[in-house]
Write an enzyme that holds these catalytic residues in place. Structure first.
Site, mmCIF file in Angstrom:
data_model
loop_
_atom_site.group_PDB
_atom_site.id
_atom_site.type_symbol
_atom_site.label_atom_id
_atom_site.label_comp_id
_atom_site.label_asym_id
_atom_site.label_seq_id
_atom_site.Cartn_x
_atom_site.Cartn_y
_atom_site.Cartn_z
ATOM 1 N N GLN A 131 4.263 7.553 2.475
ATOM 2 C CA GLN A 131 4.316 6.549 2.025
ATOM 3 C C GLN A 131 5.430 6.419 2.162
ATOM 4 O OE1 GLN A 131 1.272 5.243 -0.498
ATOM 5 N NE2 GLN A 131 0.638 4.500 1.538
ATOM 6 N N CYS A 181 -5.024 0.941 1.646
ATOM 7 C CA CYS A 181 -3.617 1.315 2.151
ATOM 8 C C CYS A 181 -2.601 0.720 2.039
ATOM 9 C CB CYS A 181 -3.688 2.380 2.641
ATOM 10 S SG CYS A 181 -3.141 3.624 2.893
ATOM 11 N N LEU A 182 -1.389 1.028 2.148
ATOM 12 C CA LEU A 182 -0.673 -0.199 2.624
ATOM 13 C C LEU A 182 0.442 0.481 3.630
ATOM 14 C CD1 LEU A 182 2.225 -0.062 -1.187
ATOM 15 C CD2 LEU A 182 0.084 -2.006 0.180
ATOM 16 N N HIS A 192 -7.059 9.022 -3.672
ATOM 17 C CA HIS A 192 -6.536 8.650 -2.090
ATOM 18 C C HIS A 192 -4.988 8.999 -2.369
ATOM 19 C CE1 HIS A 192 -5.803 5.023 0.410
ATOM 20 N NE2 HIS A 192 -4.444 5.450 -0.324
ATOM 21 N N GLU A 193 -4.035 9.404 -3.294
ATOM 22 C CA GLU A 193 -2.709 8.965 -3.611
ATOM 23 C C GLU A 193 -2.695 11.263 -3.082
ATOM 24 O OE1 GLU A 193 -0.467 6.909 -3.091
ATOM 25 O OE2 GLU A 193 -2.202 5.793 -3.742
ATOM 26 N N GLY A 248 -0.601 2.422 -6.153
ATOM 27 C CA GLY A 248 -0.006 3.229 -5.411
ATOM 28 C C GLY A 248 -0.173 3.992 -4.894
ATOM 29 N N HIS A 284 -2.805 11.407 0.594
ATOM 30 C CA HIS A 284 -2.082 11.803 1.042
ATOM 31 C C HIS A 284 -0.766 12.583 1.099
ATOM 32 C CE1 HIS A 284 -1.943 7.753 2.300
ATOM 33 N NE2 HIS A 284 -2.109 6.743 1.894
HETATM 34 ZN ZN LIG Z 1 -2.671 4.810 0.750
#
Ligand SMILES: [Zn+2]
Length: 176
Positions: A54, A102-103, A144-145, A49, A148
């Protein structure tokens, strides 16, 4: 299509609440191109995701897809989904703890409690309303998204940091 630069923890954009996208803005060529770039960026880095903030754009847009992902082996597939202005409602009080990465928080994993079942209301990339129920890992990725888009990262949701683990040590000691 372009691969976008991913903001890392500490960049203020990750802590802002993102802005609602108007239907007119969503239809614009620049936002449609941006969504394509988000999808390409998520795939490039084997993410499941990606939220717009991000990649430095404070807009309520997230993309997700799970398809035999090397960062998350043995997880069920989730079709490519674009969520615009999503709203998430838990359908149960039951939470489940599992590993997340997480990226924007590279090389780390930690155990995060998430609701097992949620209702998701959003627009798709064309502005059409979508409304569905997501369970388990699918629900986890969306939560999670969604976090963000509201300026939160998974570390904020951990009960404590005792499971925070570098990826190499995760593979060595914790991967099942
Ligand atoms: Zn993330």
């Amino acid at each position: 299509m372009s691969i976008l630069k991913v903001a890392r923890l500490g960049h203020p954009v990750l802590r802002q609440v993102t802005e609602t996208v108007t239907s007119q803005k969503l239809q614009s060529q620049s936002v449609q191109q941006f969504i394509d770039d988000m999808i390409a960026t998520m795939k490039e880095y084997d993410g499941v995701g990606l939220a717009a903030d991000q990649v430095h754009e404070s807009m309520q847009i997230a993309v997700l897809e799970v398809a035999s992902n090397p960062r998350y082996p043995n997880k069920p597939d989730v079709p490519l989904t674009v969520l615009v202005n999503p709203k998430v409602t838990p359908l149960t009080e039951e939470m489940e703890e599992d590993w997340e990465g997480c990226l924007s928080v590279p090389d780390l994993r930690g155990r995060v409690p998430r609701y097992k079942s949620i209702r998701v209301e959003a627009w798709d990339r064309s502005g059409k309303s979508i409304d569905f129920v997501a369970n388990d890992f699918h629900a986890r990725v969306i939560q999670h998204e969604f976090d963000h888009l509201n300026g939160k990262v998974y570390l904020d949701r951990m009960r404590d940091l005792s499971t925070l683990t570098f990826l190499t040590e995760y593979v060595r000691y914790w991967m099942r």
